[in-house]
Motif scaffolding. Structure first.
Motif, mmCIF file in Angstrom:
data_model
loop_
_atom_site.group_PDB
_atom_site.id
_atom_site.type_symbol
_atom_site.label_atom_id
_atom_site.label_comp_id
_atom_site.label_asym_id
_atom_site.label_seq_id
_atom_site.Cartn_x
_atom_site.Cartn_y
_atom_site.Cartn_z
ATOM 1 N N THR A 44 0.856 -1.184 0.000
ATOM 2 C CA THR A 44 0.000 0.000 0.000
ATOM 3 C C THR A 44 0.888 1.228 0.000
ATOM 4 O OG1 THR A 44 -0.118 0.051 2.399
ATOM 5 C CG2 THR A 44 -1.841 -1.185 1.249
ATOM 6 N N ASP A 45 0.289 2.348 -0.310
ATOM 7 C CA ASP A 45 1.063 3.579 -0.363
ATOM 8 C C ASP A 45 0.121 4.745 -0.158
ATOM 9 O OD1 ASP A 45 3.103 5.610 -1.152
ATOM 10 O OD2 ASP A 45 4.178 3.831 -1.826
ATOM 11 N N THR A 53 -3.470 5.918 -4.920
ATOM 12 C CA THR A 53 -3.857 4.771 -5.739
ATOM 13 C C THR A 53 -2.778 4.399 -6.745
ATOM 14 O OG1 THR A 53 -6.159 5.424 -5.505
ATOM 15 C CG2 THR A 53 -5.667 3.866 -7.252
ATOM 16 N N THR A 101 0.098 2.722 -4.897
ATOM 17 C CA THR A 101 -0.361 1.421 -4.408
ATOM 18 C C THR A 101 -0.418 0.435 -5.564
ATOM 19 O OG1 THR A 101 -1.591 2.403 -2.580
ATOM 20 C CG2 THR A 101 -2.274 0.203 -3.285
ATOM 21 N N TRP A 102 -0.961 0.852 -6.692
ATOM 22 C CA TRP A 102 -1.027 -0.019 -7.879
ATOM 23 C C TRP A 102 0.369 -0.479 -8.276
ATOM 24 C CZ3 TRP A 102 1.248 1.131 -12.613
ATOM 25 C CH2 TRP A 102 1.002 0.190 -13.617
ATOM 26 N N LYS A 160 1.701 -3.040 -5.814
ATOM 27 C CA LYS A 160 1.018 -4.328 -5.949
ATOM 28 C C LYS A 160 1.459 -5.044 -7.223
ATOM 29 C CE LYS A 160 -2.999 -3.300 -3.104
ATOM 30 N NZ LYS A 160 -2.751 -4.300 -2.070
#
Length: 118
Positions: free
Chosen positions: A55-56, A59, A62-63, A66
């Motif tokens: 997570t970050d 978005t 985070t993407w 991931k």
């Protein structure tokens, strides 16, 4: 520069992180997920743990984190095949192609993260 807080070093997590959460100390499957253990199980569980923890602050970041975890999982699973007794040359070629392509993509995503801090 590598991400400082990523839980991936060969897809394993630091001891403190691996002793908590759904997977527990013995890396067993969560309740209700009695999946058969295979040569790929460790790589799969590591990828899923890493993806869940990636997570970050936004978005986009985070993407990217991931996707890095996902690509590293594909690399780890491909390495399992190459280190196995698999003899099919096409499967081995595809596994190596996955390693090569996804290694480049991880580098690209990490570079993007460095250029886009928060």
């Amino acid at each position: 520069m590598a991400m400082q807080d990523r839980p991936m070093a060969g897809m394993s997590m630091p001891q403190s992180a691996s002793n908590s959460g759904m997977m527990g100390r013995d890396h067993a499957m969560p309740p209700g997920m009695n999946m058969p253990r295979t040569a790929f199980s460790e790589a799969e569980m590591g990828m899923h743990r890493s993806m869940m923890m990636a997570t970050d602050v936004n978005t986009q970041r985070t993407w990217a984190r991931k996707m890095i975890a996902h690509h590293r999982g594909a690399i780890a699973m491909s390495q399992v095949l190459l280190e196995s007794d698999a003899t099919d040359t096409e499967a081995r070629r595809m596994a190596q192609a996955v390693i090569d392509a996804q290694t480049r993509e991880v580098a690209e995503l990490e570079s993007w993260l460095e250029r886009h801090p928060a």
